[in-house]
Design a protein around this motif. Structure first.
Motif, PDB file in Angstrom:
ATOM      1  N   ASN A  94       0.803  -1.225   0.000  1.00 24.41           N
ATOM      2  CA  ASN A  94       0.000   0.000   0.000  1.00 24.41           C
ATOM      3  C   ASN A  94       0.837   1.277   0.000  1.00 24.41           C
ATOM      4  OD1 ASN A  94      -2.962  -0.959   0.364  1.00 24.41           O
ATOM      5  ND2 ASN A  94      -1.791  -2.185   1.810  1.00 24.41           N
ATOM      6  N   GLY A  95       2.139   1.125  -0.210  1.00 25.14           N
ATOM      7  CA  GLY A  95       3.002   2.302  -0.281  1.00 25.14           C
ATOM      8  C   GLY A  95       3.049   3.106   1.005  1.00 25.14           C
ATOM      9  N   LEU A  96       2.841   2.448   2.136  1.00 27.39           N
ATOM     10  CA  LEU A  96       2.796   3.196   3.401  1.00 27.39           C
ATOM     11  C   LEU A  96       4.179   3.584   3.908  1.00 27.39           C
ATOM     12  CD1 LEU A  96      -0.024   1.238   5.297  1.00 27.39           C
ATOM     13  CD2 LEU A  96      -0.212   3.260   3.832  1.00 27.39           C
ATOM     14  N   THR A  97       5.231   3.160   3.202  1.00 28.85           N
ATOM     15  CA  THR A  97       6.574   3.541   3.646  1.00 28.85           C
ATOM     16  C   THR A  97       6.770   5.052   3.495  1.00 28.85           C
ATOM     17  OG1 THR A  97       7.318   2.836   1.465  1.00 28.85           O
ATOM     18  CG2 THR A  97       7.765   1.352   3.289  1.00 28.85           C
ATOM     19  N   GLN A  98       5.802   5.705   2.830  1.00 32.71           N
ATOM     20  CA  GLN A  98       5.861   7.168   2.708  1.00 32.71           C
ATOM     21  C   GLN A  98       5.432   7.844   4.006  1.00 32.71           C
ATOM     22  OE1 GLN A  98       7.150   8.466  -0.080  1.00 32.71           O
ATOM     23  NE2 GLN A  98       7.382   6.296  -0.637  1.00 32.71           N
ATOM     24  N   SER A  99       4.743   7.122   4.872  1.00 30.24           N
ATOM     25  CA  SER A  99       4.181   7.803   6.045  1.00 30.24           C
ATOM     26  C   SER A  99       4.670   7.194   7.359  1.00 30.24           C
ATOM     27  CB  SER A  99       2.653   7.800   5.969  1.00 30.24           C
ATOM     28  OG  SER A  99       2.172   6.704   5.218  1.00 30.24           O
ATOM     29  N   GLY A 133       9.413   1.895  11.309  1.00 28.16           N
ATOM     30  CA  GLY A 133      10.026   3.140  10.883  1.00 28.16           C
ATOM     31  C   GLY A 133      10.625   3.938  12.024  1.00 28.16           C
ATOM     32  N   THR A 299      14.170  -0.458   6.529  1.00 28.40           N
ATOM     33  CA  THR A 299      13.317   0.291   7.454  1.00 28.40           C
ATOM     34  C   THR A 299      13.321  -0.420   8.802  1.00 28.40           C
ATOM     35  OG1 THR A 299      11.869   0.741   5.573  1.00 28.40           O
ATOM     36  CG2 THR A 299      10.977   1.217   7.764  1.00 28.40           C
TER      37      THR A 299
END
Ligand code: ATP
Ligand code: MG
Length: 414
Positions: A94-99, A133, A299
């Protein structure tokens, strides 16, 4: 007829048992939210590779315990044996590594093919917390504190002991691994077959062996302490200082390991002696390399999981559900009235039980059986006068109440 038995290692959670499970989950969620964690749900099954690599080919879970099958489309599927790998997969998908950092809570069923016994099932349930993170010791401290807080709120903290260890950083682990290979090679004739395999692939895992012969050899194995780099030592000291600041007591356990390379630094377990052999109620640690192993950006992460069945055995009886008020109609007009009255009282927040058939005696017996607090008797005669009979089932007192004032009169029985 075996079809009428649940599958070995599974169990039905009847309402009383399910209420205990709910109490554990609700308490954990409430406290996790106070720490800023949000609930996530991931699928109960994933592609087998999601678990196989991260959990590791030398682990008990992957070698013996996974429920894996090919689905009708030929995909290799596994019922989840733990949460972390699926949650990290979800973060990546879900591309949550951005948040980052992400603070996540989850609760649900897990599946492992194990020998069933008290506190050990093939379908069991876990609460899981992940902090993804955040690489500082403060994150490890928060995770452990959150675990202690939840156990405290459940009333079981005092029955557990926190065990703590460090697996150091990569350099420490390599040095320790060499030392272990040397030691175990010299004692290899006494090692179990499983551990001989681990010796080649993952000697750290031998420390975790449940085999009696292995345990004797482990007792004299070199400790990690002397192989820690100054940085790893400093990280561990900060975690310990934080726990001291919070007044969280712990016992150092140099045998507490998680066997995979991406596990590092802090490892911890809350253990009880009150459940026989299945003493670990909550276990976790830091897994900085996991996201990388799964194909994502490097991460850091730290998390833990707790077994709900084991906690449910330890908690006090949770509060009972509210006692209902029984509506007892007599005659046709009474039936119609009861139907409408049940609807309006439920909408007003009362717990109402409406019997489906039977004479007054049968219906009052049922009211007794379900521990109703009061009964409202709706007879045709009374209804003509727009009243009902209200019986307090604890005292047996009965009085006539105008239907218009019924809600107010029922308020004390809510
Ligand atoms: P154990 O040493 O008891 O097998 P584990 O190291 O396999 O535990 P984890 O994978 O760390 O356990 O899972 C976290 C928690 O989940 C455990 O501490 C325990 O409370 C619970 N748990 C694990 N396996 C089972 C099971 N088969 N049945 C019930 N609870 C379990
Ligand atoms: Mg296990």
């Amino acid at each position: 007829m075996s079809g009428l038995q649940p599958v070995r290692g599974t169990q039905d959670l009847l309402p009383d048992a399910q209420r205990r499970h709910r109490a554990v989950i609700d308490t954990a969620r409430r406290i996790a939210e106070r720490y800023g964690y949000q609930e996530i749900a991931t699928p109960i099954f994933e592609f087998t590779e999601v678990f196989a690599r991260p959990i590791g080919e030398t682990s008990d879970i992957v070698t013996k315990e996974m429920y894996s099958f090919k689905d009708r489309g030929g995909e290799e599927i596994t019922l989840r044996p733990e949460y972390t790998a699926g949650i990290v997969r979800a973060v990546l998908s879900n591309g949550l590594t951005q948040s980052l950092p992400l603070k996540l809570f989850a609760a649900g069923p897990m599946f492992r093919y194990e020998r069933p016994q008290k506190g050990r099932f093939r379908q069991f349930h876990q609460i899981d917390l992940e902090l993804i993170g955040a690489g500082a010791p403060a994150a490890d401290i928060e995770m452990i504190a959150l675990g202690a807080e939840i156990l405290e709120a459940l009333g079981v903290l005092a029955r557990t002991e926190l065990e703590l260890n460090t697996l150091g950083d990569t350099a420490s682990r390599h040095a320790y691994r060499e030392a272990l290979i040397g030691y175990y090679t010299s004692r290899s004739s006494g090692l179990s077959e499983d551990s001989l395999r681990r010796l080649e692939k993952n000697p750290l895992r031998i420390l975790d062996s449940k085999d009696e012969g292995d345990k004797r050899i482990n007792a004299e194995a070199p400790g990690f302490e002397q192989y820690l780099t100054p940085e790893a030592r400093d990280f561990f000291q900060k975690v310990r200082d934080g726990l001291d600041t919070l007044g969280i007591a712990y016992r150092l356990n140099p045998r507490l390991v998680r066997g995979l390379d991406y596990y590092c630094h802090t490892a911890f377990e809350f253990v009880t002696t009150d459940l026989g052999a299945q003493g670990t109620v909550l276990g976790g640690g830091r897994y900085d390399g996991l996201m990388g192993v799964m194909g994502g950006p490097e991460t850091p992460g730290v998390g833990w999981a707790a077994g709900i069945e084991r906690l449910a055995l330890l908690i006090d009886e949770p509060p009972s559900p509210p006692r209902p008020i029984a509506l007892v109609p007599l005659g046709e007009a009474g039936e119609r009235m009861a139907l409408k009255l049940a609807q309006s009282l439920r909408r007003a927040g009362f717990t109402i039980d409406l019997g489906y058939s039977g004479n007054i005696k049968r219906r009052l017996q049922r009211a007794d059986k379900i521990k109703a607090r009061a009964a409202v008797i709706l007879g045709d005669n009374e209804l003509q006068r727009e009243v009902a009979a209200l019986r307090d089932l604890d005292t047996g007192e009965q009085s006539e109440v105008p239907l218009s004032g019924l809600e107010d009169r029922l308020a004390p029985f809510r």
